[in-house]
Design a protein around this motif. Structure first.
Motif, PDB file in Angstrom:
ATOM      1  N   GLN A   8      38.030  51.134   9.909  1.00  0.00           N
ATOM      2  CA  GLN A   8      39.407  51.628   9.905  1.00  0.00           C
ATOM      3  C   GLN A   8      39.829  52.068  11.305  1.00  0.00           C
ATOM      4  O   GLN A   8      40.938  51.747  11.760  1.00  0.00           O
ATOM      5  CB  GLN A   8      39.558  52.786   8.925  1.00  0.00           C
ATOM      6  N   GLU A  11      40.521  48.990  13.381  1.00  0.00           N
ATOM      7  CA  GLU A  11      41.798  48.359  13.001  1.00  0.00           C
ATOM      8  C   GLU A  11      42.989  49.141  13.536  1.00  0.00           C
ATOM      9  O   GLU A  11      43.963  48.550  14.014  1.00  0.00           O
ATOM     10  CB  GLU A  11      41.904  48.257  11.476  1.00  0.00           C
ATOM     11  N   ILE A  12      42.913  50.452  13.461  1.00  0.00           N
ATOM     12  CA  ILE A  12      44.013  51.292  13.949  1.00  0.00           C
ATOM     13  C   ILE A  12      44.157  51.130  15.463  1.00  0.00           C
ATOM     14  O   ILE A  12      45.266  50.914  15.976  1.00  0.00           O
ATOM     15  CB  ILE A  12      43.800  52.766  13.548  1.00  0.00           C
ATOM     16  N   ARG A  13      43.040  51.198  16.176  1.00  0.00           N
ATOM     17  CA  ARG A  13      43.089  51.027  17.631  1.00  0.00           C
ATOM     18  C   ARG A  13      43.654  49.657  17.999  1.00  0.00           C
ATOM     19  O   ARG A  13      44.519  49.535  18.869  1.00  0.00           O
ATOM     20  CB  ARG A  13      41.695  51.191  18.230  1.00  0.00           C
ATOM     21  N   THR A  15      45.586  47.703  16.240  1.00  0.00           N
ATOM     22  CA  THR A  15      47.003  47.600  15.882  1.00  0.00           C
ATOM     23  C   THR A  15      47.864  48.244  16.958  1.00  0.00           C
ATOM     24  O   THR A  15      48.886  47.673  17.377  1.00  0.00           O
ATOM     25  CB  THR A  15      47.267  48.225  14.500  1.00  0.00           C
ATOM     26  N   TRP A 115      57.539  51.477  13.626  1.00  0.00           N
ATOM     27  CA  TRP A 115      56.534  52.316  12.960  1.00  0.00           C
ATOM     28  C   TRP A 115      57.057  52.902  11.659  1.00  0.00           C
ATOM     29  O   TRP A 115      56.307  53.016  10.688  1.00  0.00           O
ATOM     30  CB  TRP A 115      56.017  53.390  13.912  1.00  0.00           C
ATOM     31  N   PHE A 122      50.747  50.151   7.605  1.00  0.00           N
ATOM     32  CA  PHE A 122      49.763  50.783   8.481  1.00  0.00           C
ATOM     33  C   PHE A 122      48.699  51.550   7.690  1.00  0.00           C
ATOM     34  O   PHE A 122      47.596  51.766   8.194  1.00  0.00           O
ATOM     35  CB  PHE A 122      50.479  51.701   9.475  1.00  0.00           C
ATOM     36  N   SER A 125      44.227  48.272   5.214  1.00  0.00           N
ATOM     37  CA  SER A 125      43.578  47.280   6.067  1.00  0.00           C
ATOM     38  C   SER A 125      44.374  45.970   6.091  1.00  0.00           C
ATOM     39  O   SER A 125      44.615  45.403   7.160  1.00  0.00           O
ATOM     40  CB  SER A 125      42.153  47.025   5.586  1.00  0.00           C
ATOM     41  N   ARG A 128      47.567  46.473   8.087  1.00  0.00           N
ATOM     42  CA  ARG A 128      47.327  46.500   9.536  1.00  0.00           C
ATOM     43  C   ARG A 128      47.085  45.089  10.071  1.00  0.00           C
ATOM     44  O   ARG A 128      47.526  44.752  11.162  1.00  0.00           O
ATOM     45  CB  ARG A 128      46.166  47.438   9.864  1.00  0.00           C
TER      46      ARG A 128
END
Length: 186
Positions: A8, A11-13, A15, A115, A122, A125, A128
């Motif tokens: 996770q 994936e966040i980084r 994105t 956003w 967001f 998974s 994202r």
């Protein structure tokens, strides 16, 4: 560093990185618009005056100050204002003007609404992943547009006596100086 991130977190980084790249490429388009104005306005006027005076009374220091002031003025403009001015002064075909307008709308969406509009995506998974795909497509669209604006500006540069080979070589040398840590001023 990656080993410190779980799936996770990675994936966040990623994105956020894709988002940054997309907005960066939108900024590259803004610079391309400023360059069209540089060629079609500032440099055309400088060239015309130089030719009319047969090169006499050319003051390089004054030229450099005027150049810096002109570019500073362009970079203080919004993308919308640059777009409107380019449409007036540059000989761009209708299709390219339409693509520039669409890119400006997309850039505005990314900067102001993305956003909020993608907050649910967001959170998952799969969402994202969709965002990264979408942002990658945006970055590629801006990159293509930048190349097409540059190509459309080629006749302006040619009229000014600026050869594309010179621009490529100058850019290569500039990047080499930056990579070495040398001062970027000539």
């Amino acid at each position: 560093m990656d080993e410190d991130l779980d799936r996770q977190g990675w994936e966040i980084r990623e994105t956020f990185a894709y988002y940054g790249r997309a907005l960066y490429m939108a900024s590259v388009v803004e610079v391309a618009l400023a360059h069209v104005l540089l060629y079609s306005q500032f440099m055309k006027e400088v060239r015309d005056e130089f030719v009319s005076k047969i090169g006499t009374k050319f003051d390089r220091s004054q030229y450099e100050r005027d150049f810096d002031r002109f570019m500073s003025d362009q970079f203080s403009q919004t993308m919308g204002n640059l777009m409107k001015r380019v449409e007036k002064f540059a000989d761009l075909d209708a299709s390219l003007k339409h693509r520039i307008a669409d890119a400006k709308k997309r850039r505005d969406f990314l900067a102001h609404h993305y956003w909020r509009e993608r907050s649910i995506d967001f959170a998952t998974s799969a969402g994202r992943k969709r965002m990264r795909d979408e942002l990658n497509a945006d970055a590629e669209m801006f990159a293509r547009l930048d190349r097409d604006i540059d190509a459309a500006a080629a006749p302006l540069r040619a009229h000014l006596g600026i050869k594309d080979e010179f621009v490529v070589e100058y850019t290569r040398k500039f990047i080499e100086r930056v990579e070495r840590g040398d001062p970027i001023e000539d």
